[in-house]
Design a protein around this motif. Structure first.
Motif, PDB file in Angstrom:
ATOM      1  N   LEU A 133     -11.800   0.036  13.432  1.00  0.00           N
ATOM      2  CA  LEU A 133     -11.867   0.794  12.090  1.00  0.00           C
ATOM      3  C   LEU A 133     -11.372  -0.234  11.328  1.00  0.00           C
ATOM      4  CD1 LEU A 133     -12.187   3.092  10.263  1.00  0.00           C
ATOM      5  CD2 LEU A 133      -9.735   3.672  11.011  1.00  0.00           C
ATOM      6  N   VAL A 134     -12.338  -0.698  10.187  1.00  0.00           N
ATOM      7  CA  VAL A 134     -11.981  -1.476   9.056  1.00  0.00           C
ATOM      8  C   VAL A 134     -11.415  -0.828   7.870  1.00  0.00           C
ATOM      9  CG1 VAL A 134     -12.650  -3.407   7.528  1.00  0.00           C
ATOM     10  CG2 VAL A 134     -13.437  -3.265   9.998  1.00  0.00           C
ATOM     11  N   LYS A 135     -10.189  -0.718   7.439  1.00  0.00           N
ATOM     12  CA  LYS A 135      -9.878   0.208   6.484  1.00  0.00           C
ATOM     13  C   LYS A 135      -9.814  -0.591   5.113  1.00  0.00           C
ATOM     14  CE  LYS A 135      -6.075   2.100   9.302  1.00  0.00           C
ATOM     15  NZ  LYS A 135      -4.537   2.324   9.319  1.00  0.00           N
ATOM     16  N   SER A 136     -10.076  -1.763   5.154  1.00  0.00           N
ATOM     17  CA  SER A 136     -10.087  -2.714   3.698  1.00  0.00           C
ATOM     18  C   SER A 136     -10.330  -3.890   4.060  1.00  0.00           C
ATOM     19  CB  SER A 136      -8.647  -2.600   2.961  1.00  0.00           C
ATOM     20  OG  SER A 136      -7.615  -3.386   3.768  1.00  0.00           O
ATOM     21  N   ASN A 137     -10.973  -4.406   2.943  1.00  0.00           N
ATOM     22  CA  ASN A 137     -11.320  -5.964   3.131  1.00  0.00           C
ATOM     23  C   ASN A 137     -10.357  -6.714   1.933  1.00  0.00           C
ATOM     24  OD1 ASN A 137     -12.496  -5.805   0.509  1.00  0.00           O
ATOM     25  ND2 ASN A 137     -14.625  -5.620   1.162  1.00  0.00           N
TER      26      ASN A 137
ATOM     27  N   PRO B 182     -22.553 -18.858   7.237  1.00  0.00           N
ATOM     28  CA  PRO B 182     -22.459 -17.864   6.298  1.00  0.00           C
ATOM     29  C   PRO B 182     -23.670 -16.869   6.195  1.00  0.00           C
ATOM     30  CG  PRO B 182     -21.903 -20.019   5.564  1.00  0.00           C
ATOM     31  CD  PRO B 182     -22.444 -20.179   7.095  1.00  0.00           C
ATOM     32  N   GLY B 183     -23.417 -15.559   6.118  1.00  0.00           N
ATOM     33  CA  GLY B 183     -24.360 -14.540   5.956  1.00  0.00           C
ATOM     34  C   GLY B 183     -24.691 -14.097   7.211  1.00  0.00           C
ATOM     35  N   ASN B 184     -24.439 -14.839   8.563  1.00  0.00           N
ATOM     36  CA  ASN B 184     -24.945 -14.183   9.689  1.00  0.00           C
ATOM     37  C   ASN B 184     -23.987 -13.512  10.378  1.00  0.00           C
ATOM     38  OD1 ASN B 184     -26.539 -14.056  12.214  1.00  0.00           O
ATOM     39  ND2 ASN B 184     -26.067 -16.109  12.916  1.00  0.00           N
ATOM     40  N   CYS B 185     -23.878 -12.344  10.000  1.00  0.00           N
ATOM     41  CA  CYS B 185     -22.745 -11.351  10.130  1.00  0.00           C
ATOM     42  C   CYS B 185     -23.319  -9.858  10.527  1.00  0.00           C
ATOM     43  CB  CYS B 185     -21.430 -11.416   9.234  1.00  0.00           C
ATOM     44  SG  CYS B 185     -22.046 -10.853   7.709  1.00  0.00           S
ATOM     45  N   TRP B 186     -22.338  -8.949  10.939  1.00  0.00           N
ATOM     46  CA  TRP B 186     -22.472  -7.489  10.825  1.00  0.00           C
ATOM     47  C   TRP B 186     -21.776  -7.244   9.415  1.00  0.00           C
ATOM     48  CZ3 TRP B 186     -18.749  -3.600  11.585  1.00  0.00           C
ATOM     49  CH2 TRP B 186     -19.431  -2.314  11.231  1.00  0.00           C
ATOM     50  N   ALA B 187     -22.787  -6.729   8.519  1.00  0.00           N
ATOM     51  CA  ALA B 187     -22.094  -6.554   7.270  1.00  0.00           C
ATOM     52  C   ALA B 187     -22.167  -4.980   7.131  1.00  0.00           C
ATOM     53  CB  ALA B 187     -22.791  -7.304   6.079  1.00  0.00           C
ATOM     54  N   PHE B 188     -21.380  -4.197   6.372  1.00  0.00           N
ATOM     55  CA  PHE B 188     -21.345  -2.776   6.138  1.00  0.00           C
ATOM     56  C   PHE B 188     -21.002  -2.768   4.675  1.00  0.00           C
ATOM     57  CE2 PHE B 188     -17.425  -3.366   8.223  1.00  0.00           C
ATOM     58  CZ  PHE B 188     -16.404  -2.884   7.276  1.00  0.00           C
ATOM     59  N   LYS B 189     -21.482  -1.747   3.867  1.00  0.00           N
ATOM     60  CA  LYS B 189     -21.463  -1.366   2.563  1.00  0.00           C
ATOM     61  C   LYS B 189     -20.031  -0.942   2.261  1.00  0.00           C
ATOM     62  CE  LYS B 189     -23.518   1.540  -1.142  1.00  0.00           C
ATOM     63  NZ  LYS B 189     -24.255   2.352  -1.415  1.00  0.00           N
ATOM     64  N   GLY B 190     -19.383  -1.733   1.096  1.00  0.00           N
ATOM     65  CA  GLY B 190     -18.030  -1.136   0.997  1.00  0.00           C
ATOM     66  C   GLY B 190     -16.967  -1.898   1.555  1.00  0.00           C
ATOM     67  N   HIS B 191     -15.704  -1.384   1.656  1.00  0.00           N
ATOM     68  CA  HIS B 191     -14.725  -2.047   2.108  1.00  0.00           C
ATOM     69  C   HIS B 191     -14.067  -1.493   3.227  1.00  0.00           C
ATOM     70  CE1 HIS B 191     -12.825   0.891  -0.830  1.00  0.00           C
ATOM     71  NE2 HIS B 191     -12.008   0.966   0.260  1.00  0.00           N
ATOM     72  N   GLN B 192     -14.842  -0.206   3.813  1.00  0.00           N
ATOM     73  CA  GLN B 192     -14.403   0.689   4.766  1.00  0.00           C
ATOM     74  C   GLN B 192     -15.543   0.823   5.528  1.00  0.00           C
ATOM     75  OE1 GLN B 192     -12.697   4.222   3.287  1.00  0.00           O
ATOM     76  NE2 GLN B 192     -10.401   3.191   3.341  1.00  0.00           N
TER      77      GLN B 192
ATOM     78  N   CYS C 177     -17.915  -8.184   5.733  1.00  0.00           N
ATOM     79  CA  CYS C 177     -18.556  -8.768   6.837  1.00  0.00           C
ATOM     80  C   CYS C 177     -17.735  -8.971   8.214  1.00  0.00           C
ATOM     81  CB  CYS C 177     -19.079 -10.334   6.467  1.00  0.00           C
ATOM     82  SG  CYS C 177     -20.480 -10.258   5.351  1.00  0.00           S
ATOM     83  N   ILE C 178     -18.226  -8.837   9.399  1.00  0.00           N
ATOM     84  CA  ILE C 178     -17.513  -9.320  10.579  1.00  0.00           C
ATOM     85  C   ILE C 178     -18.340 -10.380  11.143  1.00  0.00           C
ATOM     86  CG2 ILE C 178     -16.618  -8.401  12.825  1.00  0.00           C
ATOM     87  CD1 ILE C 178     -15.897  -5.675  11.254  1.00  0.00           C
ATOM     88  N   TYR C 179     -17.863 -11.243  11.569  1.00  0.00           N
ATOM     89  CA  TYR C 179     -18.709 -12.411  12.258  1.00  0.00           C
ATOM     90  C   TYR C 179     -18.492 -12.375  13.925  1.00  0.00           C
ATOM     91  CZ  TYR C 179     -20.263 -14.676   7.923  1.00  0.00           C
ATOM     92  OH  TYR C 179     -20.809 -14.867   6.989  1.00  0.00           O
ATOM     93  N   ARG C 180     -17.678 -11.905  14.276  1.00  0.00           N
ATOM     94  CA  ARG C 180     -17.361 -11.899  15.909  1.00  0.00           C
ATOM     95  C   ARG C 180     -16.263 -10.989  16.271  1.00  0.00           C
ATOM     96  NH1 ARG C 180     -17.758 -17.673  18.321  1.00  0.00           N
ATOM     97  NH2 ARG C 180     -20.108 -17.020  18.133  1.00  0.00           N
ATOM     98  N   VAL C 181     -16.432 -10.432  17.208  1.00  0.00           N
ATOM     99  CA  VAL C 181     -15.273  -9.541  17.819  1.00  0.00           C
ATOM    100  C   VAL C 181     -15.316  -9.775  19.210  1.00  0.00           C
ATOM    101  CG1 VAL C 181     -14.531  -7.028  18.288  1.00  0.00           C
ATOM    102  CG2 VAL C 181     -15.652  -7.488  16.028  1.00  0.00           C
ATOM    103  N   LYS C 182     -14.276  -9.922  19.761  1.00  0.00           N
ATOM    104  CA  LYS C 182     -13.876 -10.197  21.420  1.00  0.00           C
ATOM    105  C   LYS C 182     -13.014  -9.210  21.603  1.00  0.00           C
ATOM    106  CE  LYS C 182     -14.934 -15.215  21.281  1.00  0.00           C
ATOM    107  NZ  LYS C 182     -14.333 -16.546  21.729  1.00  0.00           N
TER     108      LYS C 182
END
Length: 139
Positions: free
Chosen positions: A106-110, A3-13, A118-123
């Motif tokens: 592209l993240v359009k919403s959460n 938890p918390g060890n992620c790529w985080a960006f402000k907002g929902h997009q 937060c995104i934890y892993r992308v493959k």
């Protein structure tokens, strides 16, 4: 995955462009978030929900005109917080049978967090362009 060890960006997009180690014929993308059980709050509203994957149709030089390159959509999908924390989505590369060196997520919403996503892993899955024919692709 902690938890918390992620790529985080402000907002929902938000968006990220991933430079691949080689040119790849893309087949799928996997997204991972923590589970509700692993979350200190018991919720995962910071998980991405609606996501689109793009590639550029023009040159991959990354020069001055890189921001004006035409993009092609390879897939739109929804990350479902009620399912497995690791979810794989097929990409529609059949219309573009070529290899790419960059992929844009592209993240359009959460799932409801107004402050961050937060995104934890992308493959990224596919077959490297210079790889000889085989029955299995490389991830």
């Amino acid at each position: 995955i902690f938890p918390g060890n992620c790529w985080a960006f402000k907002g929902h997009q938000g968006q990220v462009v991933i430079k691949l180690p080689a040119r790849v014929y893309l087949t799928a993308i996997t997204l991972q978030h923590i589970s509700k059980d692993a979350s200190p709050s018991g919720t995962i509203i910071s998980a991405p929900k609606d996501i689109a994957v793009f590639v550029s149709l023009l040159g991959t030089s990354g020069g001055v005109d890189a921001d004006r390159e035409e993009e092609t959509l390879l897939g739109v999908f929804t990350y479902n917080v009620e399912k497995n924390p690791t979810q794989t989505f097929p990409l529609k590369n059949m219309l573009l049978p070529r290899a790419f060196s960059h992929v844009k997520l592209l993240v359009k919403s959460n799932w409801g967090n107004p402050w961050y996503t937060c995104i934890y892993r992308v493959k990224v899955h596919g077959k490297m362009e210079n790889q000889k024919a085989s029955t299995q692709g490389q991830d």
